[in-house]
Scaffold this motif. Structure first.
Motif, mmCIF file in Angstrom:
data_model
loop_
_atom_site.group_PDB
_atom_site.id
_atom_site.type_symbol
_atom_site.label_atom_id
_atom_site.label_comp_id
_atom_site.label_asym_id
_atom_site.label_seq_id
_atom_site.Cartn_x
_atom_site.Cartn_y
_atom_site.Cartn_z
ATOM 1 N N HIS A 86 1.099 4.140 -2.615
ATOM 2 C CA HIS A 86 0.730 5.615 -2.248
ATOM 3 C C HIS A 86 2.101 6.719 -2.473
ATOM 4 C CE1 HIS A 86 -1.545 8.654 0.132
ATOM 5 N NE2 HIS A 86 -0.589 8.887 0.815
ATOM 6 N N GLY A 102 1.678 8.059 -6.037
ATOM 7 C CA GLY A 102 0.629 9.191 -6.388
ATOM 8 C C GLY A 102 -0.764 8.737 -6.058
ATOM 9 N N TYR A 103 -1.015 7.337 -5.774
ATOM 10 C CA TYR A 103 -2.400 6.941 -5.588
ATOM 11 C C TYR A 103 -2.859 7.307 -4.225
ATOM 12 C CZ TYR A 103 -1.789 4.121 -9.897
ATOM 13 O OH TYR A 103 -1.728 3.702 -11.310
ATOM 14 N N ASN A 104 -4.000 7.559 -3.977
ATOM 15 C CA ASN A 104 -4.758 7.998 -2.754
ATOM 16 C C ASN A 104 -4.699 6.625 -1.729
ATOM 17 O OD1 ASN A 104 -7.307 6.548 -3.154
ATOM 18 N ND2 ASN A 104 -7.985 8.326 -4.109
ATOM 19 N N LYS A 105 -4.986 6.846 -0.552
ATOM 20 C CA LYS A 105 -5.028 5.581 0.475
ATOM 21 C C LYS A 105 -6.022 4.538 -0.030
ATOM 22 C CE LYS A 105 -5.008 4.454 5.318
ATOM 23 N NZ LYS A 105 -5.539 5.037 6.666
ATOM 24 N N LEU A 106 -7.256 4.840 -0.699
ATOM 25 C CA LEU A 106 -8.245 3.930 -0.808
ATOM 26 C C LEU A 106 -7.816 3.148 -2.120
ATOM 27 C CD1 LEU A 106 -11.066 2.561 -0.704
ATOM 28 C CD2 LEU A 106 -11.972 4.321 -2.018
ATOM 29 N N ILE A 107 -7.545 3.890 -2.983
ATOM 30 C CA ILE A 107 -7.135 3.231 -4.428
ATOM 31 C C ILE A 107 -5.668 2.208 -4.025
ATOM 32 C CG2 ILE A 107 -6.213 3.650 -6.719
ATOM 33 C CD1 ILE A 107 -9.082 4.067 -6.523
ATOM 34 N N SER A 108 -4.769 2.793 -3.312
ATOM 35 C CA SER A 108 -3.558 2.100 -2.937
ATOM 36 C C SER A 108 -3.950 0.619 -2.297
ATOM 37 C CB SER A 108 -2.760 3.022 -1.968
ATOM 38 O OG SER A 108 -2.124 3.857 -2.642
ATOM 39 N N GLN A 109 -4.956 0.723 -1.398
ATOM 40 C CA GLN A 109 -5.403 -0.296 -0.392
ATOM 41 C C GLN A 109 -5.868 -1.451 -1.560
ATOM 42 O OE1 GLN A 109 -8.029 1.287 2.097
ATOM 43 N NE2 GLN A 109 -6.252 1.028 3.757
ATOM 44 N N THR A 155 0.822 -1.424 -0.188
ATOM 45 C CA THR A 155 0.058 -0.081 -0.097
ATOM 46 C C THR A 155 0.926 1.289 0.053
ATOM 47 O OG1 THR A 155 -1.608 -1.187 1.138
ATOM 48 C CG2 THR A 155 -1.889 1.211 1.222
#
Length: 194
Positions: free
Chosen positions: A6, A9-16, A2
């Motif tokens: 992150h 550049g991906y946000n937390k939700l997309i990273s998860q 994750t």
């Protein structure tokens, strides 16, 4: 993983979500199409740190997946750098497989990711060549079920060692005289045309 998604550049939700798609039980599955790219992403800082340290010492650093190779004109350079390289690896959250760790001088056989490295180039080496000859003979003599395995190995050898590949093809062609009735020869793509 994750944190790596992150960091690019991906946000937390997309990273998860991406992490859950790319991992199995919290680990990168071996052989998955995403694994090489993700392992490179996970090793970005490690690569940067080791390259920065090793390069300044005149040591060449390369990595393939989780196999690290350090090369220098002088073995003592690597011997002196080893403690610091190990510290960097541990600092970055990785572990060291001491069973796979080798220091090779000029006279010692050098094996990197299963290939033998010599002054003449890179190849499968004598042992692997002899093993393949034995497997080919066994297949022709008594075990045609090995055909897919043999064809896979021949394709691999062709991609990494054209000299031994040519020697194996020549060997298989000579076996046609010993096993003239074997249909297997028609099923080996490299032999069909000979």
């Amino acid at each position: 993983m994750t944190a790596y998604f992150h960091s690019i550049g991906y946000n937390k939700l997309i990273s998860q979500k991406l992490t859950s798609l790319c991992t199995f039980k919290g680990r990168l599955p071996q052989g998955a199409p995403t694994s090489p790219k993700l392992s490179n992403l996970a090793c970005q800082r490690l690569d940067s740190r080791i390259q920065g340290y090793a390069g300044s010492k005149g040591i060449m650093y390369t990595r393939y997946a989780d196999d690290i190779t350090l090369s220098a004109f002088n073995e003592s350079k690597i011997r002196k750098a080893k403690p610091m390289i190990e510290k960097i690896v541990l600092d970055e959250g990785f572990s060291i497989n001491h069973k796979k760790t080798k220091l090779c001088g000029t006279r010692k056989r050098k094996e990197v990711t299963g290939l033998i490295v010599s002054a003449n180039g890179v190849g499968i080496g004598r042992e692997e060549y002899r093993k393949m000859r034995t497997e080919i003979y066994t297949m022709l003599q008594s075990d045609p079920s090995k055909l897919a395995h043999i064809n896979g190995w021949l394709a691999y050898i062709k991609s990494v060692d054209t000299t031994n590949y040519a020697r194996l093809i020549k060997y298989i062609i000579t076996l046609k005289k010993i096993f003239p009735d074997s249909e297997v020869f028609n099923l080996i793509p490299a032999i069909k045309k000979n």
